[in-house]
Design an enzyme around this catalytic site. Structure first.
Site, PDB file in Angstrom:
ATOM      1  N   ARG A   1       0.862  -1.061  -0.050  1.00  0.00           N
ATOM      2  CA  ARG A   1       0.033   0.057   0.145  1.00  0.00           C
ATOM      3  C   ARG A   1       0.755   1.286   0.132  1.00  0.00           C
ATOM      4  O   ARG A   1       2.201   1.224   0.453  1.00  0.00           O
ATOM      5  CB  ARG A   1      -1.113   0.148   1.138  1.00  0.00           C
TER       6      ARG A   1
ATOM      7  N   LYS B   1      -1.576  -2.685   8.055  1.00  0.00           N
ATOM      8  CA  LYS B   1      -2.739  -2.341   8.926  1.00  0.00           C
ATOM      9  C   LYS B   1      -2.680  -2.925  10.168  1.00  0.00           C
ATOM     10  O   LYS B   1      -2.641  -4.063  10.326  1.00  0.00           O
ATOM     11  CB  LYS B   1      -4.093  -2.632   8.187  1.00  0.00           C
TER      12      LYS B   1
ATOM     13  N   HIS C   1      -2.792   2.344  -5.764  1.00  0.00           N
ATOM     14  CA  HIS C   1      -3.475   1.133  -5.568  1.00  0.00           C
ATOM     15  C   HIS C   1      -3.753   0.241  -6.725  1.00  0.00           C
ATOM     16  O   HIS C   1      -3.898  -0.961  -6.932  1.00  0.00           O
ATOM     17  CB  HIS C   1      -4.806   1.556  -4.763  1.00  0.00           C
TER      18      HIS C   1
ATOM     19  N   ARG D   1      -0.942  -1.976  -7.081  1.00  0.00           N
ATOM     20  CA  ARG D   1      -1.189  -3.092  -6.179  1.00  0.00           C
ATOM     21  C   ARG D   1      -2.189  -3.977  -6.819  1.00  0.00           C
ATOM     22  O   ARG D   1      -1.893  -5.229  -6.820  1.00  0.00           O
ATOM     23  CB  ARG D   1      -1.984  -2.360  -4.956  1.00  0.00           C
TER      24      ARG D   1
ATOM     25  N   HIS E   1      -3.490  -8.828   3.188  1.00  0.00           N
ATOM     26  CA  HIS E   1      -5.195  -9.071   3.425  1.00  0.00           C
ATOM     27  C   HIS E   1      -5.549  -9.811   4.801  1.00  0.00           C
ATOM     28  O   HIS E   1      -4.942 -11.030   5.093  1.00  0.00           O
ATOM     29  CB  HIS E   1      -5.805  -9.477   2.476  1.00  0.00           C
TER      30      HIS E   1
ATOM     31  N   TYR F   1      -9.441 -10.758  -6.781  1.00  0.00           N
ATOM     32  CA  TYR F   1      -8.483 -10.800  -8.125  1.00  0.00           C
ATOM     33  C   TYR F   1      -8.932 -11.924  -8.730  1.00  0.00           C
ATOM     34  O   TYR F   1      -8.337 -12.101 -10.204  1.00  0.00           O
ATOM     35  CB  TYR F   1      -6.910 -10.676  -7.521  1.00  0.00           C
TER      36      TYR F   1
END
Length: 336
Positions: free
Chosen positions: A186, A210, A281, A284, A307, A316
């Site tokens: 990210r 995150k 993004h 990504r 994730h 995806y």
């Protein structure tokens, strides 16, 4: 405008709820009890859950919006935290929808409100958790725009050509583009990297994602070459006393920011014929899709991207299936 009991809303209540007012003003006008609760919730998100400042702002903003709605005269019979039930949550979301909020925004705010009510219930502020009964529409997840592998190669070749002149900013731009595409990190993760996060011996980079979750992400030889050239050449020309250990620097020597990285990516993509405009993004998304199309398994891609759930990574696979269908329709003799 009148409430359901026929009374006109007070001036204060209208201001608290007012869609035109800022969240900061709404928060400032909350009753002392609610304001203290919001402050405690903010500390919880920062200190106990370790969420990013951006995520904390979003969660707190949604809590302020919900409480402002609760304490306004628009909610008949409501007036204190104990009145927060699933009916109020639904009315708040309906009010958001009437204001033109998108389906994805409503889904995000519903999830955010459930986080808040669960925390308030666990803290003893609510006798029950009304968010547990809330059913909100799922966000519409559109397939993202992508670079084709050939387009990604064109972008990076053009970037490498620009870096050949040894301009420090051009060297930085090439290195960050190579690393973004090689790792799929990210933009916030890229900007947060320090020099000692790069392990050239193992060719991996340590990323803080995150929720303060750390992961190791590999990169290839092109990214290694670009990083070494940037660190040994361009970075030392831009570094100042304020640079610290930041891997990527802005033109004035401070840690590079997301806005600069987005500008670099948009400009680089714009130079690729036929490419869809995109920011970091998009790189990504492209990296993840190309990994899957190259044979990587879904769990590995989930780990690389950081994730939290496999469901996010599965987006995806839909991109890949759509591409395969397009190829089939274009090339198979019995497709039409």
């Amino acid at each position: 405008m009148t409430s359901s009991d026929g009374r006109a809303p007070s001036t204060r209540a209208t201001r608290v709820r007012g869609s035109g007012g800022s969240r900061a003003r709404t928060r400032a006008e909350l009753p002392a009890e609610a304001a203290a609760l919001v402050a405690a919730y903010e500390r919880h998100l920062h200190a106990e859950r370790g969420l990013s400042p951006h995520t904390v702002r979003a969660y707190v903003g949604d809590a302020v919006s919900l409480l402002g709605f609760l304490y306004s005269a628009a909610v008949a019979g409501a007036g204190e935290l104990a009145d927060l039930d699933v009916g109020v949550l639904r009315a708040w979301l309906a009010d958001q929808r009437s204001a033109g909020r998108s389906r994805s925004t409503l889904a995000r705010r519903a999830a955010s409100s459930r986080t808040f009510t669960a925390w308030a219930h666990a803290r003893g502020e609510l006798d029950f958790d009304p968010g547990a009964r809330l059913v909100a529409p799922r966000a519409h997840r559109a397939l993202p725009g992508l670079l084709r592998p050939q387009q990604a190669n064109s972008l990076l070749r053009a970037s490498e050509s620009g870096a050949a002149e040894q301009d420090p900013v051009a060297l930085r731009d090439h290195a960050l583009l190579e690393l973004l595409y090689a790792t799929g990190v990210r933009v916030s993760e890229l900007c947060g990297l320090d020099l000692d996060d790069v392990d050239f011996d193992r060719r991996v980079v340590r990323v803080l994602g995150k929720g303060s979750k750390e992961r190791m992400v590999p990169f290839g030889q092109p990214a290694e070459r670009a990083l070494r050239t940037w660190i040994e050449g361009g970075r030392r020309l831009l570094a100042t006393e304020s640079s610290g250990a930041a891997l990527f620097l802005g033109a004035k020597g401070r840690r590079v920011g997301p806005r600069t990285v987005r500008r670099v990516v948009h400009a680089a993509v714009a130079a690729v014929p036929g490419a869809t405009d995109m920011g970091p993004h998009g790189l990504r998304h492209s990296a993840a899709t190309h990994l899957l199309e190259g044979g990587a398994d879904l769990r590995s891609v989930q780990e690389l991207l950081g994730h939290a759930t496999l469901a996010t990574t599965q987006l995806y696979t839909h991109v890949t299936v759509e591409r395969l269908k397009a190829i089939h329709d274009r090339t198979h003799p019995r497709a039409q």
